[in-house]
Design a protein around this motif. Sequence first.
Motif, short mmCIF file in Angstrom:
data_model
loop_
_atom_site.label_atom_id
_atom_site.label_comp_id
_atom_site.label_asym_id
_atom_site.label_seq_id
_atom_site.Cartn_x
_atom_site.Cartn_y
_atom_site.Cartn_z
N ASN A 106 0.83 -1.22 0.00
CA ASN A 106 0.00 0.00 0.00
C ASN A 106 0.85 1.26 0.00
O ASN A 106 2.04 1.21 0.33
N ASP A 107 0.23 2.36 -0.34
CA ASP A 107 0.87 3.68 -0.21
C ASP A 107 1.39 3.81 1.23
O ASP A 107 0.64 3.56 2.19
N GLU A 109 2.32 6.30 3.31
CA GLU A 109 1.70 7.24 4.27
C GLU A 109 0.35 6.72 4.75
O GLU A 109 0.03 6.80 5.93
N SER A 110 -0.45 6.19 3.82
CA SER A 110 -1.77 5.72 4.25
C SER A 110 -1.64 4.44 5.09
O SER A 110 -2.42 4.22 6.02
N LYS A 113 -0.83 5.47 8.59
CA LYS A 113 -2.06 5.97 9.23
C LYS A 113 -2.93 4.79 9.71
O LYS A 113 -3.39 4.78 10.85
N THR A 114 -3.11 3.82 8.84
CA THR A 114 -3.92 2.64 9.21
C THR A 114 -3.31 1.93 10.41
O THR A 114 -4.00 1.53 11.35
#
Length: 245
Positions: A106-107, A109-110, A113-114
């Motif tokens: 996944n990206d 940064e995201s 966050k998750t």
Amino acid sequence: MKVVVTKNYEESCKFVAKEIIDLVNSIPDAKIGLATGGTAQNVYPHLIKAYEDKKVDFKNVSTINLDEYIGIDPENPLSYRYCMDNWFFNHVNIDKANTYVPCGLNDIESEIKTFNEKLYGDKLLDFQLLGIGVNGHIGFNEPHDSLTAGVHIENLDESTIKANSRFFDSPDDVPRKSITMGVGDIMKAAKIVLIATGDNKVEVMKALLMNDYVTTKIPATILKLHRDVTIVIDEDLAKKAGYVK
Ligand code: PGA
């Protein structure tokens, strides 16, 4: 730190599994931090056996894994998601929706966050299982002049690439980056249990058990600052590290 010296590695795995089973029996919705790595791997069959024998129920348990390689597909047998599914989750009644292994595709940064939402969205971790790297890393927190408290991307140390190359066709195939809980995330767990075995862990166990220093050059030494840590080692390693005669 409490230190438990067992007869052999198999007994260490049984001991650690019992800690997790007792935890789940007292906190049925326990939030547990899990680890991959060759040493932690053999804890899981004991959890599966206890589940099959109806000695523990994982229905309401949630889990968060320490780390994952960046760039690896969760379907890849060398990904930590694949390992956790096959070593443990697929064999017990845990709700897969309540298991989180960071995704290395996944990206970034995201995904960070998750990861933080999973760690801090509800309660804190009741328990964290740890292995230890040959260089003293916990999760993928490698030795540096300073350590990072929160979830972050870490470049793998040369010693980690070498140690983990046993799982890959060649050292060139070992991913160079990982996403990992930071040392602060690990230290927020209510209880921490670290399992270690093998001759390549003698030097780091000396640093952990045979003096009172805390150094970012051996990240696991930060565990000396936590109030509920249990180190589980077998007699052979305890002797070689000078912990027992
Ligand atoms: P190992 O890895 O159990 O495969 O030695 C432990 C770790 O790197 O944390």
